[in-house]
Scaffold this motif. Structure first.
Motif, mmCIF file in Angstrom:
data_model
loop_
_atom_site.group_PDB
_atom_site.id
_atom_site.type_symbol
_atom_site.label_atom_id
_atom_site.label_comp_id
_atom_site.label_asym_id
_atom_site.label_seq_id
_atom_site.Cartn_x
_atom_site.Cartn_y
_atom_site.Cartn_z
ATOM 1 N N GLN A 1 32.349 23.654 -24.379
ATOM 2 C CA GLN A 1 33.306 22.547 -24.235
ATOM 3 C C GLN A 1 32.670 21.193 -24.551
ATOM 4 N N LEU A 2 31.460 21.231 -25.133
ATOM 5 C CA LEU A 2 30.761 19.981 -25.422
ATOM 6 C C LEU A 2 30.647 19.778 -26.929
ATOM 7 N N SER A 3 30.447 18.532 -27.333
ATOM 8 C CA SER A 3 30.199 18.232 -28.744
ATOM 9 C C SER A 3 28.739 18.554 -29.058
ATOM 10 N N GLY A 4 28.425 18.566 -30.347
ATOM 11 C CA GLY A 4 27.057 18.873 -30.768
ATOM 12 C C GLY A 4 26.030 17.938 -30.144
ATOM 13 N N GLY A 5 26.348 16.662 -30.115
ATOM 14 C CA GLY A 5 25.422 15.684 -29.558
ATOM 15 C C GLY A 5 25.222 15.873 -28.065
ATOM 16 N N GLN A 6 26.312 16.237 -27.371
ATOM 17 C CA GLN A 6 26.195 16.462 -25.926
ATOM 18 C C GLN A 6 25.366 17.711 -25.647
ATOM 19 N N ARG A 7 25.573 18.744 -26.462
ATOM 20 C CA ARG A 7 24.779 19.967 -26.280
ATOM 21 C C ARG A 7 23.300 19.672 -26.465
ATOM 22 N N GLN A 8 23.021 18.855 -27.475
ATOM 23 C CA GLN A 8 21.630 18.501 -27.747
ATOM 24 C C GLN A 8 21.002 17.836 -26.525
ATOM 25 N N ARG A 9 21.797 17.004 -25.849
ATOM 26 C CA ARG A 9 21.245 16.308 -24.672
ATOM 27 C C ARG A 9 21.120 17.231 -23.475
ATOM 28 N N VAL A 10 22.022 18.222 -23.378
ATOM 29 C CA VAL A 10 21.871 19.217 -22.307
ATOM 30 C C VAL A 10 20.569 19.989 -22.524
ATOM 31 N N ALA A 11 20.330 20.371 -23.789
ATOM 32 C CA ALA A 11 19.105 21.109 -24.097
ATOM 33 C C ALA A 11 17.877 20.276 -23.734
ATOM 34 N N MET B 1 10.150 24.089 -23.817
ATOM 35 C CA MET B 1 10.509 23.947 -25.223
ATOM 36 C C MET B 1 11.998 23.658 -25.346
ATOM 37 N N MET B 2 12.318 22.786 -26.299
ATOM 38 C CA MET B 2 13.708 22.559 -26.645
ATOM 39 C C MET B 2 13.943 23.249 -27.980
ATOM 40 N N PHE B 3 14.900 24.184 -27.979
ATOM 41 C CA PHE B 3 15.072 25.046 -29.140
ATOM 42 C C PHE B 3 15.933 24.389 -30.206
ATOM 43 N N GLN B 4 15.670 24.774 -31.442
ATOM 44 C CA GLN B 4 16.441 24.217 -32.552
ATOM 45 C C GLN B 4 17.927 24.520 -32.405
ATOM 46 N N SER B 5 18.224 25.748 -31.945
ATOM 47 C CA SER B 5 19.629 26.126 -31.751
ATOM 48 C C SER B 5 20.122 25.680 -30.372
ATOM 49 N N TYR B 6 19.281 25.013 -29.615
ATOM 50 C CA TYR B 6 19.494 24.568 -28.231
ATOM 51 C C TYR B 6 19.407 25.733 -27.246
ATOM 52 N N ALA B 7 19.851 26.936 -27.664
ATOM 53 C CA ALA B 7 19.773 28.127 -26.810
ATOM 54 C C ALA B 7 20.323 27.871 -25.409
ATOM 55 N N LEU B 8 21.445 27.165 -25.328
ATOM 56 C CA LEU B 8 22.083 26.959 -24.025
ATOM 57 C C LEU B 8 22.741 28.258 -23.592
ATOM 58 N N PHE B 9 22.700 28.549 -22.297
ATOM 59 C CA PHE B 9 23.305 29.783 -21.806
ATOM 60 C C PHE B 9 24.816 29.605 -21.795
ATOM 61 N N PRO B 10 25.531 30.344 -22.637
ATOM 62 C CA PRO B 10 26.962 30.060 -22.826
ATOM 63 C C PRO B 10 27.817 30.361 -21.601
ATOM 64 N N HIS B 11 27.316 31.214 -20.709
ATOM 65 C CA HIS B 11 28.128 31.603 -19.553
ATOM 66 C C HIS B 11 27.851 30.721 -18.339
ATOM 67 N N MET B 12 27.009 29.732 -18.499
ATOM 68 C CA MET B 12 26.702 28.859 -17.359
ATOM 69 C C MET B 12 27.161 27.438 -17.652
ATOM 70 N N THR B 13 27.523 26.724 -16.590
ATOM 71 C CA THR B 13 27.897 25.327 -16.762
ATOM 72 C C THR B 13 26.651 24.513 -17.111
ATOM 73 N N VAL B 14 26.883 23.280 -17.529
ATOM 74 C CA VAL B 14 25.790 22.360 -17.841
ATOM 75 C C VAL B 14 24.820 22.289 -16.661
ATOM 76 N N GLU B 15 25.393 22.137 -15.478
ATOM 77 C CA GLU B 15 24.592 22.008 -14.260
ATOM 78 C C GLU B 15 23.720 23.252 -14.033
ATOM 79 N N LYS B 16 24.325 24.422 -14.188
ATOM 80 C CA LYS B 16 23.591 25.671 -13.954
ATOM 81 C C LYS B 16 22.530 25.892 -15.022
ATOM 82 N N ASN B 17 22.857 25.509 -16.272
ATOM 83 C CA ASN B 17 21.866 25.595 -17.330
ATOM 84 C C ASN B 17 20.619 24.806 -16.968
ATOM 85 N N ILE B 18 20.850 23.579 -16.496
ATOM 86 C CA ILE B 18 19.716 22.704 -16.202
ATOM 87 C C ILE B 18 18.968 23.178 -14.962
ATOM 88 N N ALA B 19 19.718 23.720 -13.993
ATOM 89 C CA ALA B 19 19.090 24.151 -12.743
ATOM 90 C C ALA B 19 18.316 25.461 -12.907
#
Lengths: 379, 303
Positions: free
Chosen positions: A150-160, A96-114
C-alpha cells in the motif's frame, strides 16, 4: 596526491586512526569466474563509502560477503577486531538494505521494522519506542499500519532504510539503494540519505553503478573493474586524477590522447600527440622517462571553444570543425573533429549567448585548454 | 500511437467475453444442469418405475399441474444416525488425509523448490509419474502390499521383527495409506508453485535482521506459503470427502463413508431420491463453508 579539501572529516589521512572495517585480500570465484580478485580496503567509522563499478565488476559480491551471504575463498573481513567470515549473517553486527528492499509483504510497516528488534529479544515497550523513533526519522509515522503493497516506491525505500537502521548496526550496507526510484526522487533522496547518515552516525557502505550518485554522496569511492579495486579516493580525487583509462572513462566523460613524452620538468611536461597535431603541455611533472608513451586525459568541460576571430588564450590550442552539437538546457555538448580526424567531446555552460556568437554545425572553431586541465592516466 | 484495426477484428476487451463464455458454458452444461437434475430427484420419492422416482410435476385430467416437493428425504438422512455417522467419518478421513498430505507434502515441495533449477522438472515429473498408471490398479497394488501375506508383512516376518502378520489392511490405517498416497501430488503441486515463487531475498533479509533459519521459516516462508497450503488442502479435502474407491477397496466391508452410503442407496436399494439427497447435502455441507472462506479471503485482500 590530494585535493585541498574542506573541513569534512578525513580519518583515512590520520595515521593514528584505526579502521572500523578491514577487508584483507579477499578473493571470491564462481566456477571459473573471479568475481572479486584480491581486494583490500579499510573503511573508517562514520564514512559514507561507495563501491562503484559496472555490472559484473564484483561490487555486489563484495558487499554480500560483508553481509554474510557469500563466503570469501581467500582473505578476511574484520569489523573492529571481530573476524566476520566465520559468522552467519544473523550474528553479524551489520545490517543490509536490499536493492529490491525485500520488505516482508505480509507484515505491516511497523512489524517489518520491529522484526530485527524482536529477534534480539528486546522488551515490547522498548521496541515500540525504537520503531516510533526511526519512523519519525524517515517521516513515515502515519504509515505504520500499512502493508508494503500500500506504499509508493519512495515510501518502501524508506521503510527498507528504517528497518535496516533500527538495530543500530555498526555498519549499514546499501545495495543500490536508489536504483528503483525515478530520477527526480532519486536526486532528492541522495541528499536525504546523507543527512540521515550524518544524524545516526553509522558507517554506510553503498554499492552503486551510478557515478553521479557516488560522487554526490560519498566520503570516499572505491572504483572496481573486473573484480579488482582500480582506484580508491575521495570523489574529487577520482574525478580530477583518475589513475587509468577505465576510471577516467567511467567517472564522467573524457577525451584522451596518446604520445611520447618529449620534455619533463618539475612543474610541467610536454607530450607529442599526433592526434592533437602537435605537443600538449601538461601542468606538472610526469614520473616517466623521456620517450615513454603517455596517455593524457582532458574533461569535456575543461576544454574551451571560440570563434576563429575571437581572441583565444589557452596554451594548448588548435583549430577544429564542429561536427555535432546538442542543447541540454543548462549546457551545450559539442562534438568537434580535429585535423587528425579524432573527435573530441566538449561541454560549455549555457550562458545565453546571442545567436551570432553561438557555434554552428560545420563551423571552423578554435579549441584549447590550459596545461592544468590535462591529466596523465595509466593506459 | 494508434494500433491499426482491420474490419471484423474485435475491439480490445471485446474478445474477453467470448473467452470466458467457454468455461462458463462448460460449467453450466456439465455441472449446473446435472446438479439441478440431482436436486430435482432428491425432492422426489422412490417408485418402482422407470425412472425409479415420482415425477415432480403431474398433470391431472382436469388440467391442473400439481407440483409435489418431497422434503422428507432431507429430514430422513439427518435423523438417521447412519447417514450422520457416514458424513462425520468421511469428513474425518478427508481432514486426516489433508493434514497428513500437508505434513508429508510440505517438506517435499520445499525440497523441490529449493533444489537446483536444473533438476526441478525431473523431480516434479517423479511427483506426477503415478498418474501414468490407472488409479484403480494403483489402489489394487496397495492390497498386495498391505495384505497379511503381502509385501510388508512378508518382509517384516523375514526380518524376524514380527511373528504374526500385522493387520494393516481393511481398517482405518489402510484407508489413510491409500488416500494419502493417492492425493499427495495434489498437495505437493500447489505448495511447490507457491514456494517456488517465494523471493529468496526475503529470507536473506530475515537472516540479516538476526533470524536463525528456523525462525525465518516460521516468520517468512510459512505465512507466505499459506495460499499454497489452503489450495493444496482444498484440492485434497474436497475429493477425499466423496472418495468411494479407496475406502471400498482398502477399508473392508464395514467401512462407513459417504461414498459407500451413496453407492448402496443408488445401486443396492435403487433409491435414487435418497441417493440424490445424500449427494446434495454433501455439496451444501462442503460448498457452504468454502464460499464463506472465499468471501472472507476476498474481503481480506481488498482491505
Amino acid at each position: 596526491m590530494l585535493i585541498a579539501s574542506n573541513d569534512r572529516f578525513q580519518p583515512w589521512l590520520d595515521p593514528t586512526a584505526t579502521p572500523q572495517l578491514r577487508i584483507e585480500n579477499v578473493v571470491k570465484t564462481f566456477d571459473d569466474f573471479t568475481a572479486v580478485d584480491d581486494v583490500s580496503l579499510n573503511i573508517y567509522r562514520g564514512e559514507f563509502f561507495s563501491l562503484l563499478g559496472g555490472s559484473g565488476c564484483g561490487k555486489t559480491t563484495l558487499l554480500r560477503m560483508m553481509a554474510g551471504f557469500a563466503t570469501p575463498d581467500k582473505g578476511r573481513i574484520f569489523i573492529e577486531d571481530t573476524d566476520l567470515v566465520p559468522l552467519p549473517p544473523y550474528e553479524r553486527p551489520l545490517n543490509m538494505m536490499f536493492q529490491s528492499y525485500a520488505l516482508f509483504p505480509h507484515m505491516t510497516v511497523e512489524k517489518n521494522i520491529a522484526f530485527g528488534l524482536k529477534r534480539d529479544g528486546m522488551p515490547k515497550d522498548e521496541i515500540a519506542e525504537r520503531v516510533a523513533k526511526v519512523l519519525d526519522l524517515v517521516q513515515l509515522s502515519q504509515f505504520a499500519a500499512r502493508k508494503p503493497s500500500q506504499l509508493s516506491g519512495g515510501q518502501r525505500q524508506r521503510v527498507a532504510l528504517a528497518r535496516s537502521l533500527v538495530k543500530r548496526p555498526k555498519v549499514l550496507l546499501l545495495d543500490e539503494p536508489l536504483s528503483a526510484l525515478d530520477k527526480k526522487l532519486r536526486e532528492a533522496t541522495q541528499y536525504e540519505l546523507v543527512t540521515i547518515q550524518q544524524q545516526v552516525g553509522i558507517t554506510f557502505i553503498m554499492v552503486t553503478h551510478d557515478q553521479e550518485e557516488a560522487m554526490t554522496m560519498s566520503t570516499r569511492i572505491a572504483v572496481m573493474d573486473k573484480g579488482k579495486l582500480v582506484q580508491l579516493g575521495t570523489p574529487a580525487e577520482i574525478y580530477e586524477y583518475p589513475q587509468n583509462r577505465f576510471v577516467a572513462g567511467f567517472i564522467g566523460s573524457v577525451n584522451m590522447f596518446d604520445g611520447p613524452l618529449r620534455e619533463n620538468h618539475a612543474d610541467y611536461a610536454v607530450v607529442d600527440c599526433p592526434a592533437w597535431g602537435g605537443p600538449i603541455e601538461v601542468g606538472r611533472g610526469i614520473g616517466y622517462g623521456l620517450g615513454h608513451l603517455t596517455t593524457l586525459a582532458v574533461r569535456p568541460e575543461k576544454i574551451q571553444l571560440a570563434k576563429l576571430d575571437q581572441p583565444f588564450a589557452p596554451v594548448n590550442r588548435a583549430t577544429a570543425r564542429v561536427k555535432d552539437m546538442a542543447y541540454l538546457g543548462n549546457s551545450y555538448v559539442y562534438h568537434v573533429v580535429l585535423e587528425s580526424g579524432q573527435v573530441l567531446k566538449v561541454t560549455t555552460p549555457n550562458m545565453g549567448l546571442a545567436p551570432e556568437q553561438q557555434m554552428r554545425r560545420d563551423e571552423e572553431v578554435q579549441i584549447g585548454w590550459d596545461p592544468s586541465a590535462c591529466i596523465v592516466v595509466e593506459p | 500511437m494508434k494500433a491499426v484495426r482491420f474490419l471484423g477484428m474485435p475491439k480490445p476487451g471485446q474478445g474477453r467475453g467470448w473467452v470466458i463464455s467457454g468455461p462458463f458454458l462448460w460449467f453450466l452444461v456439465f455441472f449446473l444442469v446435472p446438479f439441478l437434475v440431482v436436486v430435482k430427484i432428491s425432492l422426489s420419492t422412490a417408485e418402482i418405475a422407470i425412472p425409479p422416482y415420482a415425477p415432480l410435476f403431474t398433470l391431472s385430467d382436469d388440467g391442473t399441474i400439481s407440483l409435489a416437493l418431497h422434503l422428507g428425504n432431507f429430514q430422513y438422512i439427518f435423523s438417521d444416525p447412519e447417514y450422520v455417522l457416514a458424513y462425520l467419518s468421511s469428513l474425518r478421513y478427508a481432514a486426516g488425509t489433508a493434514l497428513i498430505t500437508l505434513l508429508i507434502g510440505y517438506p517435499v515441495a520445499y525440497g523441490i523448490a529449493t533444489s537446483r533449477p536444473g533438476i526441478r522438472p525431473a523431480l516434479l515429473m517423479l511427483v506426477v509419474m503415478p498418474f501414468w498408471t490407472s488409479f484403480l490398479i494403483r489402489v489394487y497394488a496397495w492390497i498386495g502390499i498391505l495384505k497379511p501375506n503381502g509385501l510388508i508383512n512378508n518382509f517384516l516376518m523375514w526380518l524376524g521383527v514380527i511373528h504374526q502378520p500385522l493387520e494393516i489392511l481393511n481398517n482405518q490405517f489402510s484407508i489413510f495409506v491409500g488416500m494419502v498416497y493417492a492425493y499427495l501430488p495434489f498437495m505437493i503441486l500447489p505448495l511447490y508453485a507457491c514456494l517456488e515463487k517465494l523471493d529468496h531475498s526475503l529470507l536473506e533479509a530475515a537472516s540479516d535482521l538476526g533470524a536463525r533459519p528456523f525462525r525465518a521459516f516460521l516468520s517468512i516462508t510459512l505465512p507466505l506459503s499459506l495460499p499454497g497450503i489452503i489450495a493444496g488442502s482444498l484440492l485434497v479435502f474436497i475429493p477425499a470427502v466423496g472418495e468411494y474407491i479407496i475406502p471400498t477397496l482398502l477399508g473392508g466391508p464395514s467401512t462407513l463413508t459417504i461414498g459407500t452410503v451413496l453407492w448402496n442407496e443408488f445401486f443396492n436399494n435403487h433409491d435414487w431420491p435418497v441417493a440424490s439427497t445424500v449427494a446434495v447435502a454433501l455439496i451444501v455441507l462442503l460448498v457452504g463453508p468454502l464460499m464463506l472462506l472465499q468471501h472472507f479471503q476476498a474481503k481480506e485482500e481488498t482491505r
